[in-house]
Design a protein around this motif. Structure first.
Motif, PDB file in Angstrom:
ATOM      1  N   VAL A  71     -96.896 -20.619 -46.766  1.00  0.00           N
ATOM      2  CA  VAL A  71     -98.299 -20.486 -47.191  1.00  0.00           C
ATOM      3  C   VAL A  71     -99.221 -20.518 -45.979  1.00  0.00           C
ATOM      4  O   VAL A  71    -100.167 -19.721 -45.873  1.00  0.00           O
ATOM      5  CB  VAL A  71     -98.663 -21.588 -48.209  1.00  0.00           C
ATOM      6  N   GLN A  72     -98.961 -21.419 -45.031  1.00  0.00           N
ATOM      7  CA  GLN A  72     -99.782 -21.490 -43.822  1.00  0.00           C
ATOM      8  C   GLN A  72     -99.686 -20.192 -43.021  1.00  0.00           C
ATOM      9  O   GLN A  72    -100.682 -19.680 -42.524  1.00  0.00           O
ATOM     10  CB  GLN A  72     -99.349 -22.683 -42.954  1.00  0.00           C
ATOM     11  N   PHE A  73     -98.483 -19.635 -42.913  1.00  0.00           N
ATOM     12  CA  PHE A  73     -98.296 -18.356 -42.221  1.00  0.00           C
ATOM     13  C   PHE A  73     -99.108 -17.251 -42.902  1.00  0.00           C
ATOM     14  O   PHE A  73     -99.767 -16.453 -42.236  1.00  0.00           O
ATOM     15  CB  PHE A  73     -96.814 -17.988 -42.189  1.00  0.00           C
ATOM     16  N   CYS A  74     -99.061 -17.201 -44.223  1.00  0.00           N
ATOM     17  CA  CYS A  74     -99.821 -16.175 -44.963  1.00  0.00           C
ATOM     18  C   CYS A  74    -101.320 -16.332 -44.750  1.00  0.00           C
ATOM     19  O   CYS A  74    -102.038 -15.338 -44.622  1.00  0.00           O
ATOM     20  CB  CYS A  74     -99.490 -16.236 -46.449  1.00  0.00           C
ATOM     21  N   ARG A  75    -101.793 -17.571 -44.698  1.00  0.00           N
ATOM     22  CA  ARG A  75    -103.226 -17.790 -44.440  1.00  0.00           C
ATOM     23  C   ARG A  75    -103.601 -17.318 -43.041  1.00  0.00           C
ATOM     24  O   ARG A  75    -104.653 -16.713 -42.840  1.00  0.00           O
ATOM     25  CB  ARG A  75    -103.562 -19.266 -44.601  1.00  0.00           C
ATOM     26  N   GLU A  76    -102.756 -17.599 -42.080  1.00  0.00           N
ATOM     27  CA  GLU A  76    -103.032 -17.169 -40.710  1.00  0.00           C
ATOM     28  C   GLU A  76    -103.040 -15.643 -40.597  1.00  0.00           C
ATOM     29  O   GLU A  76    -103.782 -15.092 -39.796  1.00  0.00           O
ATOM     30  CB  GLU A  76    -101.993 -17.756 -39.757  1.00  0.00           C
ATOM     31  N   GLN A  77    -102.225 -14.979 -41.382  1.00  0.00           N
ATOM     32  CA  GLN A  77    -102.154 -13.516 -41.366  1.00  0.00           C
ATOM     33  C   GLN A  77    -103.173 -12.872 -42.317  1.00  0.00           C
ATOM     34  O   GLN A  77    -103.159 -11.660 -42.496  1.00  0.00           O
ATOM     35  CB  GLN A  77    -100.742 -13.051 -41.742  1.00  0.00           C
ATOM     36  N   SER A  78    -104.022 -13.688 -42.920  1.00  0.00           N
ATOM     37  CA  SER A  78    -105.044 -13.232 -43.879  1.00  0.00           C
ATOM     38  C   SER A  78    -104.416 -12.500 -45.062  1.00  0.00           C
ATOM     39  O   SER A  78    -104.923 -11.480 -45.526  1.00  0.00           O
ATOM     40  CB  SER A  78    -106.068 -12.336 -43.196  1.00  0.00           C
ATOM     41  N   ARG A  79    -103.301 -13.011 -45.554  1.00  0.00           N
ATOM     42  CA  ARG A  79    -102.625 -12.414 -46.709  1.00  0.00           C
ATOM     43  C   ARG A  79    -102.957 -13.122 -48.018  1.00  0.00           C
ATOM     44  O   ARG A  79    -102.607 -12.643 -49.073  1.00  0.00           O
ATOM     45  CB  ARG A  79    -101.109 -12.431 -46.517  1.00  0.00           C
ATOM     46  N   LEU A  80    -103.608 -14.274 -47.951  1.00  0.00           N
ATOM     47  CA  LEU A  80    -104.023 -14.990 -49.146  1.00  0.00           C
ATOM     48  C   LEU A  80    -105.540 -14.952 -49.255  1.00  0.00           C
ATOM     49  O   LEU A  80    -106.246 -15.137 -48.280  1.00  0.00           O
ATOM     50  CB  LEU A  80    -103.564 -16.451 -49.101  1.00  0.00           C
ATOM     51  N   ARG A  81    -106.013 -14.716 -50.477  1.00  0.00           N
ATOM     52  CA  ARG A  81    -107.451 -14.712 -50.713  1.00  0.00           C
ATOM     53  C   ARG A  81    -107.753 -15.697 -51.837  1.00  0.00           C
ATOM     54  O   ARG A  81    -106.950 -15.900 -52.722  1.00  0.00           O
ATOM     55  CB  ARG A  81    -107.941 -13.354 -51.191  1.00  0.00           C
ATOM     56  N   ALA A  82    -108.956 -16.228 -51.815  1.00  0.00           N
ATOM     57  CA  ALA A  82    -109.425 -17.050 -52.931  1.00  0.00           C
ATOM     58  C   ALA A  82    -110.241 -16.136 -53.833  1.00  0.00           C
ATOM     59  O   ALA A  82    -111.161 -15.468 -53.383  1.00  0.00           O
ATOM     60  CB  ALA A  82    -110.286 -18.189 -52.414  1.00  0.00           C
ATOM     61  N   GLU A  83    -109.850 -16.080 -55.083  1.00  0.00           N
ATOM     62  CA  GLU A  83    -110.550 -15.232 -56.034  1.00  0.00           C
ATOM     63  C   GLU A  83    -111.053 -16.080 -57.182  1.00  0.00           C
ATOM     64  O   GLU A  83    -110.488 -17.113 -57.512  1.00  0.00           O
ATOM     65  CB  GLU A  83    -109.618 -14.140 -56.565  1.00  0.00           C
ATOM     66  N   LEU A  84    -112.106 -15.606 -57.812  1.00  0.00           N
ATOM     67  CA  LEU A  84    -112.708 -16.296 -58.929  1.00  0.00           C
ATOM     68  C   LEU A  84    -112.079 -15.804 -60.224  1.00  0.00           C
ATOM     69  O   LEU A  84    -111.931 -14.596 -60.430  1.00  0.00           O
ATOM     70  CB  LEU A  84    -114.222 -16.041 -58.951  1.00  0.00           C
ATOM     71  N   LEU A  85    -111.705 -16.730 -61.077  1.00  0.00           N
ATOM     72  CA  LEU A  85    -111.130 -16.397 -62.370  1.00  0.00           C
ATOM     73  C   LEU A  85    -112.045 -16.945 -63.438  1.00  0.00           C
ATOM     74  O   LEU A  85    -112.402 -18.118 -63.421  1.00  0.00           O
ATOM     75  CB  LEU A  85    -109.737 -17.017 -62.513  1.00  0.00           C
ATOM     76  N   VAL A  86    -112.444 -16.090 -64.368  1.00  0.00           N
ATOM     77  CA  VAL A  86    -113.359 -16.486 -65.430  1.00  0.00           C
ATOM     78  C   VAL A  86    -112.644 -16.320 -66.760  1.00  0.00           C
ATOM     79  O   VAL A  86    -112.015 -15.297 -67.014  1.00  0.00           O
ATOM     80  CB  VAL A  86    -114.636 -15.621 -65.400  1.00  0.00           C
ATOM     81  N   ILE A  87    -112.762 -17.329 -67.612  1.00  0.00           N
ATOM     82  CA  ILE A  87    -112.154 -17.282 -68.931  1.00  0.00           C
ATOM     83  C   ILE A  87    -113.254 -17.379 -69.965  1.00  0.00           C
ATOM     84  O   ILE A  87    -114.107 -18.264 -69.903  1.00  0.00           O
ATOM     85  CB  ILE A  87    -111.138 -18.432 -69.111  1.00  0.00           C
ATOM     86  N   ASP A  88    -113.222 -16.472 -70.916  1.00  0.00           N
ATOM     87  CA  ASP A  88    -114.206 -16.461 -71.985  1.00  0.00           C
ATOM     88  C   ASP A  88    -113.863 -17.554 -72.989  1.00  0.00           C
ATOM     89  O   ASP A  88    -112.736 -17.652 -73.448  1.00  0.00           O
ATOM     90  CB  ASP A  88    -114.202 -15.081 -72.656  1.00  0.00           C
ATOM     91  N   GLY A  89    -114.841 -18.356 -73.356  1.00  0.00           N
ATOM     92  CA  GLY A  89    -114.606 -19.459 -74.282  1.00  0.00           C
ATOM     93  C   GLY A  89    -115.085 -19.172 -75.688  1.00  0.00           C
ATOM     94  O   GLY A  89    -115.456 -20.082 -76.419  1.00  0.00           O
ATOM     95  N   THR A  90    -115.100 -17.915 -76.095  1.00  0.00           N
ATOM     96  CA  THR A  90    -115.574 -17.550 -77.421  1.00  0.00           C
ATOM     97  C   THR A  90    -114.660 -18.122 -78.494  1.00  0.00           C
ATOM     98  O   THR A  90    -113.445 -18.029 -78.401  1.00  0.00           O
ATOM     99  CB  THR A  90    -115.612 -16.010 -77.562  1.00  0.00           C
TER     100      THR A  90
END
Length: 109
Positions: A71-90
């Protein structure tokens, strides 16, 4: 009799789920399998005991260290991104009757 056996693949999924959601302690992933819908779906409603989770971490400590390094290697290589996940609560009301007249009565209300 008793609980279903816990597969190593399911415990690995739970470990990765906990890693991604910053749930580190052994008792917290156990609670998440009862509370969090995503964790319940991921493990097919399996709820391993915290002792099972602890034993898995203890028995596979070397592999977990290698996972963290990966995981640390992937972060250093910019292979991991933080993305926003939204769940509808209807919330949707449902009529579970098999009688079509009950469905029509519910629509009139």
């Amino acid at each position: 009799m008793g609980r279903r056996p816990t597969r190593r693949a399911d415990l690995l999924k739970l470990y990765i789920f906990g890693y991604l959601h910053r749930v580190r302690a052994s008792r917290r992933p156990e609670a998440e399998t009862r509370r969090d819908v995503k964790a319940r779906w991921l493990l097919k409603r399996l709820t391993p005991l915290f002792e099972t989770i602890t034993d898995f971490r203890k028995d596979h400590a070397e592999a977990i260290v290698k996972f963290r390094a990966f995981v640390q290697f992937c972060r250093e290589q910019s292979r991991l991104r933080a993305e926003l996940l939204v769940i509808d609560g209807t919330k949707i009301g449902v009529v579970a009757s098999r009688n079509p007249r009950d469905d029509a009565a519910a629509d009139q209300k």
